[in-house]
Motif scaffolding. Structure first.
Motif, short mmCIF file in Angstrom:
data_model
loop_
_atom_site.label_atom_id
_atom_site.label_comp_id
_atom_site.label_asym_id
_atom_site.label_seq_id
_atom_site.Cartn_x
_atom_site.Cartn_y
_atom_site.Cartn_z
N LYS A 223 0.82 -1.21 0.00
CA LYS A 223 0.00 0.00 0.00
C LYS A 223 0.85 1.26 0.00
CE LYS A 223 -4.10 -1.94 2.23
NZ LYS A 223 -5.08 -1.79 3.34
N ALA A 224 2.15 1.07 0.29
CA ALA A 224 3.05 2.23 0.31
C ALA A 224 4.45 1.77 -0.09
CB ALA A 224 3.08 2.88 1.69
N LEU A 225 5.24 2.73 -0.55
CA LEU A 225 6.62 2.48 -0.93
C LEU A 225 7.51 3.50 -0.25
CD1 LEU A 225 8.95 1.32 -2.70
CD2 LEU A 225 8.25 2.96 -4.48
N ILE A 226 8.52 3.01 0.49
CA ILE A 226 9.53 3.88 1.08
C ILE A 226 10.81 3.67 0.28
CG2 ILE A 226 10.85 4.46 3.13
CD1 ILE A 226 8.64 3.17 4.81
N PHE A 227 11.32 4.72 -0.34
CA PHE A 227 12.54 4.58 -1.13
C PHE A 227 13.57 5.63 -0.72
CE2 PHE A 227 9.85 7.52 -3.51
CZ PHE A 227 10.74 8.52 -3.92
N GLY A 228 14.82 5.29 -0.94
CA GLY A 228 15.90 6.22 -0.64
C GLY A 228 16.06 7.22 -1.77
N GLY A 229 16.52 8.41 -1.44
CA GLY A 229 16.72 9.42 -2.45
C GLY A 229 17.68 8.98 -3.54
N GLU A 230 18.61 8.10 -3.20
CA GLU A 230 19.58 7.60 -4.17
C GLU A 230 18.94 6.73 -5.24
OE1 GLU A 230 19.38 4.50 -0.89
OE2 GLU A 230 19.35 6.70 -1.04
N LEU A 231 17.70 6.28 -5.00
CA LEU A 231 17.01 5.42 -5.95
C LEU A 231 15.79 6.11 -6.57
CD1 LEU A 231 17.16 2.12 -3.86
CD2 LEU A 231 18.50 2.68 -5.89
N ALA A 234 15.09 5.40 -10.31
CA ALA A 234 14.51 4.09 -10.59
C ALA A 234 13.01 4.10 -10.33
CB ALA A 234 15.19 3.02 -9.74
N VAL A 235 12.60 4.79 -9.26
CA VAL A 235 11.18 4.88 -8.95
C VAL A 235 10.47 5.72 -10.00
CG1 VAL A 235 9.48 5.69 -7.25
CG2 VAL A 235 11.59 4.58 -6.48
N ALA A 236 11.12 6.77 -10.46
CA ALA A 236 10.51 7.64 -11.47
C ALA A 236 10.22 6.86 -12.75
CB ALA A 236 11.43 8.82 -11.77
N GLU A 237 11.06 5.87 -13.09
CA GLU A 237 10.88 5.10 -14.32
C GLU A 237 9.60 4.27 -14.29
OE1 GLU A 237 15.65 4.43 -15.37
OE2 GLU A 237 14.42 2.79 -14.60
N VAL A 238 9.16 3.87 -13.11
CA VAL A 238 7.99 2.99 -13.03
C VAL A 238 6.78 3.68 -12.41
CG1 VAL A 238 9.42 0.92 -12.89
CG2 VAL A 238 8.72 2.06 -10.78
N SER A 239 6.87 4.96 -12.15
CA SER A 239 5.78 5.66 -11.47
C SER A 239 4.45 5.49 -12.19
CB SER A 239 6.09 7.16 -11.33
OG SER A 239 7.11 7.35 -10.38
N GLY A 240 4.50 5.49 -13.52
CA GLY A 240 3.27 5.35 -14.28
C GLY A 240 2.62 4.00 -14.16
N GLN A 241 3.37 2.98 -13.70
CA GLN A 241 2.84 1.63 -13.58
C GLN A 241 2.40 1.29 -12.16
OE1 GLN A 241 5.50 -1.31 -15.53
NE2 GLN A 241 6.73 0.44 -16.20
N LEU A 242 2.64 2.19 -11.22
CA LEU A 242 2.41 1.85 -9.81
C LEU A 242 0.99 2.11 -9.34
CD1 LEU A 242 5.75 3.16 -8.23
CD2 LEU A 242 5.19 0.89 -9.13
N GLY A 243 0.27 2.90 -10.03
CA GLY A 243 -1.10 3.16 -9.59
C GLY A 243 -1.15 4.34 -8.63
N LYS A 244 -2.24 5.07 -8.65
CA LYS A 244 -2.36 6.27 -7.83
C LYS A 244 -2.60 5.96 -6.36
CE LYS A 244 -4.13 9.09 -11.65
NZ LYS A 244 -5.24 9.96 -12.13
N SER A 245 -3.04 4.76 -6.05
CA SER A 245 -3.34 4.43 -4.65
C SER A 245 -2.08 4.15 -3.83
CB SER A 245 -4.27 3.22 -4.58
OG SER A 245 -3.64 2.08 -5.16
N LEU A 246 -0.96 3.90 -4.50
CA LEU A 246 0.28 3.61 -3.78
C LEU A 246 0.86 4.91 -3.20
CD1 LEU A 246 2.41 1.31 -3.18
CD2 LEU A 246 3.70 2.28 -5.10
N VAL A 247 1.02 4.95 -1.89
CA VAL A 247 1.59 6.12 -1.22
C VAL A 247 3.11 6.00 -1.26
CG1 VAL A 247 1.61 7.49 0.89
CG2 VAL A 247 -0.42 6.18 0.28
#
Length: 704
Positions: A223-231, A234-247
């Motif tokens: 339901k949520a994703l915690i990522f480090g600023g260094e990554l 990588a998160v930006a590349e898949v943001s469109g596939q993650l769905g709007k409900s993912l915090v």
């Protein structure tokens, strides 16, 4: 015994002794009562030479009945036993009794500890809180990269803040939050804090990109994703596939591009959250889910393995059953660790070895653990000296990289006495211990989710563990025969698996008992993935066993040696590479061209290097153009080191790609007429692989 005993009295006294050897002594019946018993006990009978044992007991009986002193009778019976081949069993007993007794003591100790925690409904966070209260100002975690030092009190407070914050944000026990972060103290504090709130963490491999990253997030149900600023990229590349409900939460420096859209900064919120323990902790126990670790799937993309609180490491290793406590506890007791040890952990924390075997020593037993986000061969011993480390963790590649470093006087000034890990090749085992003065090697074998781990507790060179030949049923694991090409289990006329004899390679399996925390199999999130790892009627009719997927060999004394990884996975640079995943990526990039991916052995190199055989009937494929695309979608360890371009890839009648011939031929240009290429990592592109390049690879002149 009084000599006045009569003939009938002696018969009465001898009855229980004889019956203990089976009804065959009295009734002439098959020992054990039938063919089912024969199948289950065939291996142990071969080892114990029952013919010699039965004959010696009969000799003892007859001599005693004739009135000879019991000492003469015993000596004669021993002579018959040894002369009939029983000396082999006596030799095994003499050579392994001390090892097996120690292993049994470790097993019993871990089992008792685990049962005590289960009865009290303790969890890993609860155990850690007791440790933190006992030694609040002692160092818990050290970040070797930044120099940051966290005491137990600080780690406890940070994890409490995480628990309170996510409860305030509306997360409830059973929810899943993904963590995509490099290995540093915050990584531990995050999943530990989530666990305090009953929230399950999905630990993502930081090398995941694009499709693999999106797949792992999707299958976890996060339901949520915690990522480090260094990554963040990588998160930006898949943001469109993650769905709007993912915090999405970002921790650490978001980088020059700033915070990603729809992303919250986590650190300011944690600073405002309460650091007090939760007023109402979740009602969880040792058998509830703690977090998920992703393993490389043998049939596709990574699978999420379930790690429950009680899975701390069974040294065999095994288990690393998905039980956190068991893994850490077995490692601690099997290798004689203690609270004063300082452990150097440069392994990824999204893997079981680094996060359970390593960090588990901190959380469960109060050790200081020094973390380094990425392994550095040049800084390794400097770190060990700086932080007074006494225990180090390794994978086989780490040892090889350290040996490749120029000899330096600093490597002799450390205090390291124990190295714990897996994959140390026999060829460099002794060289490593002699050069660096590490007295004890704690080699083990195990997979994140398996229940058949083994451990080398006595330093046998080259062995990854053992199973008792004296009492094999204490830890019910076996090597069973398989078809070498298909890895299909071979069975006898009764439908049971056929155990391997000493020296025969076989598939390692572990009997499943869901009521036993040391033998349970918690499986994956995917039920279909779980079912593929279970076989039935293995040890006996109707039972269930976990299929490790790995081929090992056991010697006469019960020592086990890793031989190969079966199925569609091979190990490279300390990572499991899914051939199916790489095949899918290559095939998609090449417009669904037939591709076969497999691992090949390289002389002097640990693991297997990836090789891709690609159908290129017109000879138009450009290896370096392909490599530019692979860099965007595959982790470095998953990119094929060798390419083989051939007119067509062999398939079966059901269109399954055949790899056996390709694997046997390897990358030797003398055996292959197809075009071959080698990935030169220094130049960053593929080179034509001719005899000269082949010789340089085999001599170690090229870096792999």
């Amino acid at each position: 015994m009084p000599s006045s005993l009569g003939f009938s009295s002696r018969l009465v006294l001898l009855a229980p002794v004889s019956l203990a050897w089976g009804p065959s002594l009295w009734l002439g019946l098959p020992e054990g009562g039938g063919p089912r018993y024969e199948a289950e006990r065939s291996e142990s009978r071969r080892m114990r030479a029952p013919g010699a044992g039965s004959t010696s007991v009969i000799s003892l009986v007859l001599l005693w009945l004739l009135g000879l002193p019991w000492t003469w009778s015993a000596a004669a019976a021993l002579g018959v036993y040894v002369g009939g081949g029983g000396w082999r069993f006596l030799r095994i007993v003499c050579k392994t009794a001390r090892r097996d007794l120690f292993g049994l003591c470790v097993l019993i100790r871990v089992r008792l500890e685990l049962r005590r925690h289960q009865r009290a409904r303790h969890t890993v966070p609860r155990i850690f809180q007791v440790v933190a209260q006992r030694q609040p100002e002692c160092l818990a975690l050290v970040d070797a990269g930044s120099g940051a030092c966290w005491t137990f009190a600080q780690l406890d407070a940070y994890s409490n803040a995480v628990a309170n914050l996510f409860c305030q944000l509306g997360f409830v026990p059973g929810d899943v939050v993904a963590i995509f972060l490099e290995g540093r103290p915050e990584f531990v504090g995050l999943w530990l804090g989530l666990a305090k709130a009953g929230i399950e963490a999905a630990l993502l491999n930081v090398n995941l990109r694009c499709e693999s990253l999106a797949f792992c997030l999707g299958t976890s149900g996060a339901k949520a994703l915690i990522f480090g600023g260094e990554l963040a990229s990588a998160v930006a590349e898949v943001s469109g596939q993650l769905g709007k409900s993912l915090v999405k939460f970002c921790t650490g420096d978001p980088g020059p591009e700033g915070t990603l859209p729809d992303t919250q900064l986590l650190d300011p919120q944690l600073q405002e959250a309460s650091t007090a323990p939760l007023a109402q902790p979740p009602d969880k126990g040792m058998d509830d889910r703690l977090f998920y670790i992703y393993t490389s799937g043998t049939t596709g993309l990574p699978k999420a393995a379930i790690i429950v609180h009680s899975r701390v490491w069974v040294l065999a290793l095994h288990s690393l059953a998905c039980r956190y406590y068991r893994i850490a506890a077995f490692g601690h007791h099997a290798y004689g660790m203690h609270a004063a040890d300082v452990l150097y952990d440069c392994l990824p924390l999204y893997h079981s070895a680094g996060n359970i075997m390593g960090v588990g020593q901190c959380l469960i037993y109060g050790q200081t653990v020094v973390l380094r986000r990425k392994f550095s061969a040049s800084r390794f011993w400097d770190d060990c000296i700086k932080y007074n480390c006494t225990v180090i963790q390794y994978i086989g590649e780490i040892c090889r990289y350290l040996l490749k470093q120029p000899v330096h006087e600093v490597e002799g000034r450390h205090r390291v006495r124990l190295a714990v890990g897996n994959g140390l090749r026999p060829a460099i085992w002794e060289e490593f211990t002699e050069r660096f003065g590490v007295r004890q090697i704690g080699e083990f074998y195990g997979a994140t989710e398996c229940n058949c781990s083994v451990a080398n507790m006595d330093g046998k060179v080259g062995s990854c563990g053992f199973n008792s030949r004296i009492l094999p049923d204490v830890y019910p694991i076996r090597l069973v025969k398989v078809n070498e090409d298909t890895m299909e289990l071979l069975r006898d006329v009764q439908g049971l698996c056929i155990p391997c004899q000493a020296g025969e390679p076989g598939l390692l399996v572990g009997q499943i008992n869901q009521q036993d925390p040391l033998r349970r199999f918690d499986g994956y999130i995917s039920e279909s993935a779980t079912s593929k790892k279970i076989a039935h009627s293995v040890f006996r009719k109707g039972d269930s066993a976990y299929l490790s997927g790995d081929v090992l060999v056991m010697d006469e004394l019960g020592y086990m040696y890793f031989r190969d990884r079966s199925g569609d996975t091979f190990r490279w640079r300390g990572e499991n590479v899914s051939t199916t995943e790489v095949e899918g990526v290559l095939s998609r990039l090449l417009c669904q061209t037939d591709v076969a991916v497999y691992g090949v052995a390289v002389p002097g190199v640990e693991g297997r290097a990836g090789m891709a055989a690609i159908a290129d009937p017109r000879g138009q494929l450009s290896p370096n153009t392909l490599y530019q695309e692979l860099q965007k979608v595959l982790a470095p360890y998953a990119r094929p080191i060798f390419l083989r371009l051939l007119p067509q890839v062999d398939t079966t009648g059901t269109f399954k790609i055949q790899k056996t011939r390709l694997q046997h031929e390897g990358f030797d240009p003398r055996q292959i007429s197809d075009r071959l290429f080698f990935l030169d990592l220094k130049q960053g592109h593929y080179l034509p692989l001719d005899q000269g390049v082949y010789n340089h690879i085999c001599s170690g002149a090229f870096a792999l």
